[in-house]
Write a protein that holds these residues in place. Structure first.
Motif, short mmCIF file in Angstrom:
data_model
loop_
_atom_site.label_atom_id
_atom_site.label_comp_id
_atom_site.label_asym_id
_atom_site.label_seq_id
_atom_site.Cartn_x
_atom_site.Cartn_y
_atom_site.Cartn_z
N HIS A 163 -5.52 -67.87 21.10
CA HIS A 163 -6.01 -68.90 20.09
C HIS A 163 -5.75 -70.22 20.53
CE1 HIS A 163 -6.15 -69.58 15.44
NE2 HIS A 163 -6.90 -70.41 16.12
N SER A 210 -9.70 -73.19 16.92
CA SER A 210 -9.47 -73.91 15.70
C SER A 210 -9.61 -75.40 16.15
CB SER A 210 -8.15 -73.70 15.17
OG SER A 210 -7.95 -72.41 14.56
N ASP A 216 -14.17 -71.28 15.58
CA ASP A 216 -14.05 -70.30 14.46
C ASP A 216 -13.43 -70.77 13.24
OD1 ASP A 216 -14.65 -67.95 16.24
OD2 ASP A 216 -13.23 -68.76 17.44
N CYS A 229 -11.99 -67.17 23.69
CA CYS A 229 -11.01 -67.57 23.06
C CYS A 229 -11.19 -67.90 21.38
CB CYS A 229 -10.41 -68.94 23.14
SG CYS A 229 -9.72 -68.88 25.06
N GLU A 230 -10.22 -67.43 20.68
CA GLU A 230 -10.47 -67.89 19.21
C GLU A 230 -9.99 -69.62 19.07
OE1 GLU A 230 -8.47 -66.94 14.86
OE2 GLU A 230 -7.73 -65.80 16.64
#
Length: 341
Positions: free
Chosen positions: A172, A197, A215, A194-195
């Motif tokens: 992440h 933010s 995401d 990947c995740e």
């Protein structure tokens, strides 16, 4: 006009508007390649050099270091390239090829005489530019030359930490600041699996950032929203050049996580040793990347169809393009198309 004469746009003094400028580049050196500029990205680092923010500028300053063009000449020592080939040149124009970092494949960390493309060297806001052959990167087939330039500085800056930190699809990653660098980070991380933010101070960008591949979108002006991210990130990429609440961001790292700086914050960063020790966390930073990493990035971008989102200006409208960048409204990288002919 002789072959060594180059037409360009230059800042004659710090902070001044760019003006047409012509100079004699001298004889091409044996290890150098000369490239006819087709496109050149406009980066915040160009403004820093034009305005002498880093106290290292040399005037007249010809900026521009996200260059796409075709080879028109090369010296006797240049290898692996051919006339007419489309190539790119990024932040670095020369490295000594003899110091330990160079011999070890880390030419971007050269200690024996590295030359930046736009500091004491004429960059890509010009009809032609020169660089050492190892820093002239072949453009893969299928990569759009109009939008590829920003990959050579902004793109490699966010790509290199993924290699250094051995980031995998299971990780992440948080990205602070979604401008020229940040939007390329999202696109690359999405292709990496990947995740993601995205931390943005502009909530109006939320849907746009999710469409780009994020995401999650976190309001970077909301202290509680940042606090809610505690312990989440394996890697946090900071692309901003302003001072933030770095302790709050350190708290968002997972065990063994790293906060990696790509934007040059002009104030020292307070770091709590207890915070990083308790989670075996780290604070790291990096410049751009080696010629190998640049080649890998362009090949990855071609394979995954990754292109920076750009706004195109003719190079003759460079001052207007700089105003657009200053306004903060550019989405997300300005590219200049050479129009000397």
């Amino acid at each position: 006009m002789s072959n060594n004469q180059i037409r360009a746009y230059a800042a004659m003094q710090a902070g001044e508007q760019l003006v047409p400028y012509q100079f004699d580049a001298g004889e091409l050196k044996p290890h150098q390649v000369e490239v006819k500029v087709e496109y050149c990205g406009l980066c915040h680092s160009d403004l820093s050099v034009i305005n002498n923010e880093w106290r290292s500028s040399v005037y007249p300053a010809v900026a521009g270091h996200e260059i796409i063009g075709t080879i028109i000449a090369f010296g006797s020592e240049a290898k692996g390239l051919k006339l007419g080939q489309r190539v790119g040149i990024g932040w670095t124009a020369e490295s000594c090829q003899a110091c330990d970092p160079c011999i070890g494949g880390h030419q971007v960390l050269c200690t024996g005489g590295s030359v930046a493309t736009i500091v004491g060297h004429a960059g890509g806001f010009a009809e032609k530019v020169r660089a050492g052959w190892q820093w002239v990167i072949p453009l893969p087939e299928g990569l759009d030359p109009e939008s590829a330039g920003p990959l050579l500085c902004g793109g490699i800056t966010v790509f290199d930490p993924l290699l250094k930190h051995q980031i995998q699809a299971t990780h992440h990653v948080g990205v602070i600041g979604i401008g020229g660098l940040g939007h390329m980070a999202i696109k690359l991380l999405k292709a990496w699996g990947c995740e993601i933010s995205a931390f943005s101070s502009n909530p109006d960008k939320t849907e746009e950032l999710k469409a780009m591949g994020a995401d999650h979108v976190v309001n970077s002006r909301d202290a509680q929203a940042i606090k809610a991210q505690r312990g989440k990130f394996d890697l946090l990429l900071s692309t901003v050049n302003v001072t933030l609440n770095w302790q709050a961001y350190l708290n968002t790292l997972a065990p063994n996580g790293s906060m990696h700086f790509l934007g040059i914050t002009l104030e020292p960063i307070p770091v709590s040793v207890g915070t990083i020790m308790s989670g075996a966390k780290s604070v790291t930073a990096s410049p751009t990347g080696s010629p190998l990493a640049l080649r890998q990035l362009l090949q990855f971008a071609a394979r995954k169809n990754i292109a920076p989102q750009i706004e195109l200006f003719p190079m003759s409208q460079l001052n207007e393009a700089i105003e657009r960048l200053h306004s903060g409204q550019a989405r997300y990288r300005i590219v200049l198309k050479a129009d000397f002919d």
